[in-house]
Design a protein around this motif. Structure first.
Motif, PDB file in Angstrom:
ATOM      1  N   SER A 190       4.901   5.283  -7.333  1.00 27.52           N
ATOM      2  CA  SER A 190       3.555   4.825  -7.690  1.00 27.52           C
ATOM      3  C   SER A 190       2.450   5.529  -6.926  1.00 27.52           C
ATOM      4  CB  SER A 190       3.445   3.313  -7.447  1.00 27.52           C
ATOM      5  OG  SER A 190       3.618   3.009  -6.064  1.00 27.52           O
ATOM      6  N   THR A 191       2.784   6.445  -6.019  1.00 30.31           N
ATOM      7  CA  THR A 191       1.756   7.072  -5.186  1.00 30.31           C
ATOM      8  C   THR A 191       1.859   8.588  -5.198  1.00 30.31           C
ATOM      9  OG1 THR A 191       2.951   7.284  -3.082  1.00 30.31           O
ATOM     10  CG2 THR A 191       2.064   5.104  -3.603  1.00 30.31           C
ATOM     11  N   ASN A 207       0.798  -1.215   0.000  1.00 33.13           N
ATOM     12  CA  ASN A 207       0.000   0.000   0.000  1.00 33.13           C
ATOM     13  C   ASN A 207       0.840   1.280   0.000  1.00 33.13           C
ATOM     14  OD1 ASN A 207       0.950   0.077   2.626  1.00 33.13           O
ATOM     15  ND2 ASN A 207      -1.063  -0.088   3.609  1.00 33.13           N
ATOM     16  N   GLU A 208       0.139   2.399   0.054  1.00 31.30           N
ATOM     17  CA  GLU A 208       0.780   3.710   0.041  1.00 31.30           C
ATOM     18  C   GLU A 208       1.712   3.889   1.233  1.00 31.30           C
ATOM     19  OE1 GLU A 208      -3.157   4.104  -2.165  1.00 31.30           O
ATOM     20  OE2 GLU A 208      -2.425   3.099  -0.363  1.00 31.30           O
ATOM     21  N   HIS A 252       2.354   2.556 -14.339  1.00 35.57           N
ATOM     22  CA  HIS A 252       1.690   3.360 -13.316  1.00 35.57           C
ATOM     23  C   HIS A 252       1.025   4.603 -13.922  1.00 35.57           C
ATOM     24  CE1 HIS A 252       4.612   1.181 -10.558  1.00 35.57           C
ATOM     25  NE2 HIS A 252       3.415   0.831 -10.150  1.00 35.57           N
ATOM     26  N   ASP A 256       1.301  10.157  -2.559  1.00 27.91           N
ATOM     27  CA  ASP A 256       1.834  10.437  -1.229  1.00 27.91           C
ATOM     28  C   ASP A 256       3.323  10.754  -1.249  1.00 27.91           C
ATOM     29  OD1 ASP A 256      -0.385   8.501  -1.396  1.00 27.91           O
ATOM     30  OD2 ASP A 256      -0.429   8.641   0.787  1.00 27.91           O
ATOM     31  N   LYS A 307      -1.943   1.229  -8.319  1.00 28.16           N
ATOM     32  CA  LYS A 307      -2.802   1.627  -7.193  1.00 28.16           C
ATOM     33  C   LYS A 307      -4.097   2.304  -7.630  1.00 28.16           C
ATOM     34  CE  LYS A 307       0.944   1.662  -3.848  1.00 28.16           C
ATOM     35  NZ  LYS A 307       2.012   1.155  -4.744  1.00 28.16           N
ATOM     36  N   HIS A 333      -4.337   8.183  -7.919  1.00 29.49           N
ATOM     37  CA  HIS A 333      -2.889   8.416  -7.976  1.00 29.49           C
ATOM     38  C   HIS A 333      -2.423   8.810  -9.376  1.00 29.49           C
ATOM     39  CE1 HIS A 333      -1.943   7.062  -3.904  1.00 29.49           C
ATOM     40  NE2 HIS A 333      -2.780   6.057  -4.101  1.00 29.49           N
ATOM     41  N   CYS A 339       5.129   2.346   0.646  1.00 30.39           N
ATOM     42  CA  CYS A 339       5.944   3.129  -0.285  1.00 30.39           C
ATOM     43  C   CYS A 339       6.495   4.390   0.379  1.00 30.39           C
ATOM     44  CB  CYS A 339       5.116   3.497  -1.509  1.00 30.39           C
ATOM     45  SG  CYS A 339       4.622   2.105  -2.533  1.00 30.39           S
TER      46      CYS A 339
END
Length: 444
Positions: free
Chosen positions: A237-238, A209-210, A264, A240, A286, A290, A213
Motif C-alpha cells: 500500500s505504500t 502508517n508507512e 489501493h 516506501d 493512504k 502513493h 508497513c
C-alpha cells in the motif's frame, strides 16, 4: 459429456488480442481457432465481446465458518463469479482460526458443497502451531498465511524465533500481511489521546502508517532472503515498500513476489471524507501520492498480482465509531470492472489486466492448468461486453452484506458470462449452480 462452443470472441491472452472460437469439452479447452465446426450442447456467440481467462483472486475473506452473519463461502463465491472471478484463495482468520489440518479440511468440505467458483484455502500460522503448518500439502493447498500484524484470534505471529523457523522450514509459499504491530499499537495510543471518541477514519492511514508497513515488509524480505523462502507479500500500500521488489527476472524465477489490491489503486486518503469507515481496511488506504507510485510499480512488474482482499462486514458494523468499526471492504464482485475502467482511463492495457489478474496468479502459485486460455487447460473463461454499462447498486450487489463502497459507480463495461471449469456458472445476470467449482491443484 458437456460441450461448449464460444464463437467470434475477441480473445485477450498471453499478450495478444485475436478473434477466434473456443471449444470446451468435459471442463477443459479442447480447441482454439477460427471458424470451428464442432457441435456443442451450449453455443455462445461472443461477437464484439472480449474473452479473457477467468480472474484468480489470491486473497479473499469469505468469513465461514464462525462469521457467517457477514458472509458465507456460498454467497461470496457467487459474487465472485458474477464479477468474472473463477478461482479464489481464502484466508484462515475465520472462527475458529484455521491453525490445524483438521480445521483446514473442514473449510474444503464446505467449499466442495457450496462454492460456485474454484477454491483453495490458506493454512494459518501462529506463534505455536509450527508442527501443524509443516504438515501442509503443497500440491493441494495454496500456501501458508502469516499475519505479521494483528488479526482475528490467535493469528498474530510476533515471536521472531517462530518467524525464523517458519521461514527456514516451510516447503511452500508463505503469504504475509505486513504491518509492524508495535508501531501500530504506539500510534493507536498516540491518536486515541489526541482525538479520543471524535476520531474518524481519516486518521486510519496515520494509525497504520508507512513506517508500520515498511518495517514489517523489510523483515519478511530479510527472512526470505536469508532462508531462500518462497515469499509473497500481500496488499502493498505504500511507495516506501516498492524498493524491496525486483523486476529484473521473470515472475516464474522470483522467490519474492508482491501483490497490490484494487482499492489501493482506486481510492486514496482523500476518499475518507466521503466514505469514512466504508473504506477502513488494513493496511490502510493512504495519502494520494502513493497511488501513482503503486501504478508505476504494477506496470514495471515490481508488483506482480492484482487482487481484492475482499473482506465484508455488515452495514451496522461499519456504522460504529472509528475505533470500533472493523477493517475490510467487499470487492470480489468488481475487480475486473475496476481494472477495465482503468484501461478506459489509459492507465494500463487490457493485455496487462489479463497478465496481472489471470496469468500472474497462476504462475506465482504454480496452479495446475489455469490462468491461461490454452488447449488442455481448464476452461475458466470470462466474456466482457465493452459497451454494456454497469452501475453498482443495491439491486445488483451479490455480497451477503448488501453494500459496496463503489455504489453509484458507473462502469463502461459489463460481465456477460463466467465459465468455471467448463460450466457456464453465470450468464446475463443468472446463476447456474447445478455444477460447482473445483479444488485448485498446484504443480510444485
Amino acid at each position: 459429456m458437456s460441450t461448449l462452443l464460444i464463437r467470434n470472441a475477441r480473445l485477450v491472452n498471453e499478450g495478444t488480442l485475436r478473434e477466434t472460437d473456443v471449444y470446451c469439452k468435459d471442463g477443459f479447452i479442447e480447441q482454439i481457432g477460427p471458424a470451428l465446426n464442432q457441435r456443442a450442447e451450449t453455443v455462445i456467440d461472443a461477437r464484439g465481446n472480449y474473452l479473457l481467462p477467468g480472474v484468480i483472486d489470491d486473497q479473499v475473506h469469505f468469513r465461514e465458518p464462525g462469521l457467517t452473519h457477514k458472509a458465507t463461502i456460498h454467497s461470496e463465491a457467487r459474487a465472485a463469479v458474477a464479477g468474472g472471478v473463477t478461482s479464489f484463495m481464502e484466508m484462515p482468520n475465520t472462527v475458529p482460526n484455521v491453525l490445524t489440518q483438521e480445521l483446514l479440511a473442514q473449510k474444503y468440505e464446505i467449499a466442495a458443497r457450496t462454492s460456485l467458483a474454484n477454491y483453495s484455502f490458506f493454512m494459518g500460522g501462529s506463534n505455536d502451531n509450527l508442527a501443524e503448518v509443516l504438515k501442509t500439502d503443497p500440491e493441494t493447498v495454496c500456501g501458508i498465511k502469516i499475519f505479521m500484524g494483528s488479526s482475528t484470534g490467535n493469528m498474530l505471529v510476533d515471536n521472531v524465533k517462530v518467524l525464523e523457523e517458519v521461514f527456514r522450514q516451510s516447503p511452500m509459499l508463505i503469504a504475509t500481511h505486513c504491518e509492524d504491530e508495535a508501531t501500530v499499537r504506539a500510534n493507536t495510543v498516540r491518536y486515541k489521546a489526541q482525538y479520543g471518541d471524535a476520531a474518524t477514519a481519516a486518521i486510519h492511514p496515520l494509525v497504520r502508517n508507512e513506517e508500520a508497513c515498511l518495517k514489517s515488509s523489510s523483515l519478511a524480505v530479510e527472512l526470505a532472503r536469508k532462508h531462500n523462502t518462497r515469499l509473497h507479500i500481500l496488499h502493498i500500500s505504500t511507495a516506501d515498500e516498492l524498493a524491496l521488489f525486483d523486476n529484473t527476472v521473470p515472475l516464474k524465477e522470483k522467490r519474492i513476489t508482491a501483490e497490490v489490491c484494487v482499492h489501493h489503486l482506486w481510492f486514496d486518503a482523500d476518499d475518507y471524507e466521503r466514505l469514512g469507515n466504508l473504506i477502513k481496511c488494513n493496511p490502510a488506504i493512504k495519502a494520494p501520492y502513493h497511488k501513482p507510485k503503486l501504478w508505476q510499480a504494477l506496470l514495471d512488474d515490481r508488483l506482480d498480482i492484482i487482487a481484492t482482499d475482499h473482506a465484508p462486514h455488515t452495514w451496522d458494523e461499519k456504522q460504529q465509531p472509528y475505533w470500533q468499526a472493523p477493517s475490510g471492504l467487499p470487492l470480489v464482485q468488481h475487480p475486473l470492472l475496476l481494472m477495465l475502467e482503468a484501461v478506459q482511463q489509459g492507465k494500463l492495457s487490457l493485455e496487462k489486466v489479463v497478465e496481472k489478474m489471470c496469468h500472474a496468479p497462476a504462475d506465482c502459485f504454480q496452479i495446475d492448468r489455469r490462468g491461461y486460455v490454452r488447449e488442455g487447460y481448464w476452461a475458466d473463461l470470462v466474456l466482457v461486453d465493452p459497451s454494456q454499462k454497469t452501475t453498482v447498486a443495491k439491486e445488483n450487489i451479490q455480497y451477503q452484506c448488501g453494500w459496496s463502497p463503489l455504489e453509484g459507480t458507473a462502469f463502461k463495461a459489463g460481465i456477460t458470462h463466467t465459465i468455471v471449469s467448463g460450466h457456464v456458472a453465470y450468464a446475463n445476470g443468472q446463476f447456474d449452480e447445478t455444477v460447482l467449482g473445483k479444488r485448485l491443484r498446484f504443480v510444485r
